[in-house]
Design a protein around this motif. Sequence first.
Motif, mmCIF file in Angstrom:
data_model
loop_
_atom_site.group_PDB
_atom_site.id
_atom_site.type_symbol
_atom_site.label_atom_id
_atom_site.label_comp_id
_atom_site.label_asym_id
_atom_site.label_seq_id
_atom_site.Cartn_x
_atom_site.Cartn_y
_atom_site.Cartn_z
ATOM 1 N N GLY A 132 81.376 40.123 6.674
ATOM 2 C CA GLY A 132 80.452 39.144 6.468
ATOM 3 C C GLY A 132 81.088 37.836 7.119
ATOM 4 N N SER A 133 82.234 37.571 7.286
ATOM 5 C CA SER A 133 83.016 36.459 7.504
ATOM 6 C C SER A 133 82.747 36.272 9.026
ATOM 7 C CB SER A 133 84.391 36.400 7.245
ATOM 8 O OG SER A 133 84.954 35.167 7.679
ATOM 9 N N LEU A 134 82.948 37.079 9.940
ATOM 10 C CA LEU A 134 82.835 37.157 11.364
ATOM 11 C C LEU A 134 81.463 37.123 11.815
ATOM 12 C CD1 LEU A 134 84.440 39.704 13.871
ATOM 13 C CD2 LEU A 134 82.188 39.081 13.962
ATOM 14 N N LEU A 135 80.487 37.952 10.987
ATOM 15 C CA LEU A 135 79.152 38.038 11.392
ATOM 16 C C LEU A 135 78.399 36.882 11.031
ATOM 17 C CD1 LEU A 135 78.460 41.882 10.083
ATOM 18 C CD2 LEU A 135 78.375 40.915 12.502
ATOM 19 N N GLY A 136 78.714 36.001 9.909
ATOM 20 C CA GLY A 136 78.196 34.742 9.818
ATOM 21 C C GLY A 136 78.184 33.726 10.850
ATOM 22 N N VAL A 137 79.271 33.981 11.615
ATOM 23 C CA VAL A 137 79.384 32.738 12.616
ATOM 24 C C VAL A 137 78.470 33.097 13.717
ATOM 25 C CG1 VAL A 137 80.839 31.866 14.523
ATOM 26 C CG2 VAL A 137 81.839 32.752 12.140
ATOM 27 N N GLY A 138 77.978 34.195 13.915
ATOM 28 C CA GLY A 138 77.292 34.465 15.219
ATOM 29 C C GLY A 138 75.639 34.747 14.708
ATOM 30 N N GLN A 139 75.222 34.471 13.415
ATOM 31 C CA GLN A 139 74.102 34.674 13.027
ATOM 32 C C GLN A 139 72.889 33.608 13.283
ATOM 33 O OE1 GLN A 139 74.671 34.726 8.875
ATOM 34 N NE2 GLN A 139 73.631 32.779 8.512
ATOM 35 N N GLY A 140 73.422 32.741 14.277
ATOM 36 C CA GLY A 140 72.563 31.499 14.891
ATOM 37 C C GLY A 140 72.190 31.920 16.306
ATOM 38 N N SER A 141 72.955 33.038 16.737
ATOM 39 C CA SER A 141 72.522 33.151 18.311
ATOM 40 C C SER A 141 71.808 34.535 18.626
ATOM 41 C CB SER A 141 73.995 33.405 18.883
ATOM 42 O OG SER A 141 74.033 33.734 20.173
ATOM 43 N N VAL A 142 71.199 34.310 19.451
ATOM 44 C CA VAL A 142 70.557 35.600 19.952
ATOM 45 C C VAL A 142 71.266 36.626 20.786
ATOM 46 C CG1 VAL A 142 68.380 34.322 20.694
ATOM 47 C CG2 VAL A 142 70.034 34.756 22.335
ATOM 48 N N ARG A 143 72.616 36.347 20.809
ATOM 49 C CA ARG A 143 73.660 37.347 21.342
ATOM 50 C C ARG A 143 74.176 37.903 20.271
ATOM 51 N NH1 ARG A 143 72.514 37.173 26.962
ATOM 52 N NH2 ARG A 143 72.617 35.011 27.754
#
Length: 496
Positions: free
Chosen positions: A227-238
């Motif tokens: 959840g720590s890593l995934l939270g960073v990228g959740q605002g990107s379409v990538r």
Amino acid sequence: MNVTISSSTLPKTGALVLISVEGTKLLPTAQAVDEAMDGGLSKAIKAAEFKGKVGQVLDIAAPQGISVNRLFVVGLGAAKSLKPAGLETAAGRMVGRLNGARIKQGSIAGDAIEGSEIADGDVAAHLALGAQLASYRFDGYRTKQKPDQKPSLTKVGVMTRAQARAKKAWADLSAVGQGVYLARDLVNEPPNVLYPESFAKKCKALTSKGLKVEVLGEKQMEKLGMGSLLGVGQGSVRESQLVVMRWDGGTAKSKPVAFVGKGVTFDTGGISLKPGAGMEDMKGDMGGAAAVTGTMLALAARKAKVNAVGVIGLVENMPDAGAQRPGDIVTSMSGQTIEIQNTDAEGRLVLADALWYTQDRFKPRFMIDLATLTGAILVALGEEHAGLFSDNDKLADQILDAGKASGETLWRLPMGPAYDKLIKSKFADMRNIGGRFAGSITAAQFLGHYTNGVPWAHLDIAGTAWQSGSKPTSPSWGTGWGVRLLDRLVSDNFEK
């Protein structure tokens, strides 16, 4: 540019570069040149008051008695203090000089240096590496360059009487150069070309070099609890990715060494948006992942006798409607909870899960993470040293020694339980920022909670992964910093 090891026969065309050390007589090739010039070289050295000091260059156009068009003598300083990095810098400086003079072919005399700790043959190999590193260009997106704007130098031969040793050493060093080139390319690529999926694809292509490569997508990371890593990228379409690269060059029972890299392919800061000025540089916020990838290529290319693992967390930090917010609380793979107080302190969130995954799956001898983590390290150390933090004195000393030997230097900063109070959260196990004071230290202290007792070091390379100017062996914005350091660490300590 083609770099080769050649015989010590004097060239008949192009430019000849002689090396000189301070306070000693002419080296063998220079002696041969002086004889051919009927003492003309000695006279020129005396007239120019050339002493062989570091950085001194004597330039002789159309030298009489020899066939080359241009003759240079470059100073290396005192023999007893000469390091491989000094040879590389001298060769790099001369590559720039030859290109400036529009010379197409050059020869560098790699003579043995009496009184130096560098063995005969190794001198030539390190001069070759310096020439290779200095010839790097990132011009693929330039469409209007005129011929006189492109490098003129196409070939450099490094001359030596110890060809066998030099060629063997050069085979390994040129592999390291390949790794540096790859790391530089990755850092220099624009963020619309290099994003998590395309970065992972480049890593997959390294299977042709002998690496084993796995790519974990978001669904796999969700199952692992990242959840720590995934939270960073959740605002990107990538889609975020975790890439695992393995080189199995050691014995089957030998634990691997492990390198972990922060790979934020573009960092807007997220909801805690960065200022617009200079934000274009945030394409380089994956410099740690680039260094790990380049190191893994170098180890494979030179067939290092070690088992090594490279793990890189690849994300894009963007501020859309689904982006992580200040105040959110996430659960890391370790089970520890993190209160997000600033979404621009995202690199440590990526590394937290990448470090835990690495130690949990591979049980390595040690872990070293590299990250362009804090602006505070630039304030402390500028662009000259990376910051080193470690919970293991032996590992830290090995890294510092490798830094001195490779020319990629570090400075160790403190850690300790007293800093934990700065990342204490009212609502979770910890928060992702520590306030104004000791910013680089609190970032490292945060990461230390995800190593699970494995010997570990954190390298904050925010001041060294890219540069405001250029250096003799690092002519581009992206430096590829870390590849030579980590390769030297492995070769000096973990292949015996």
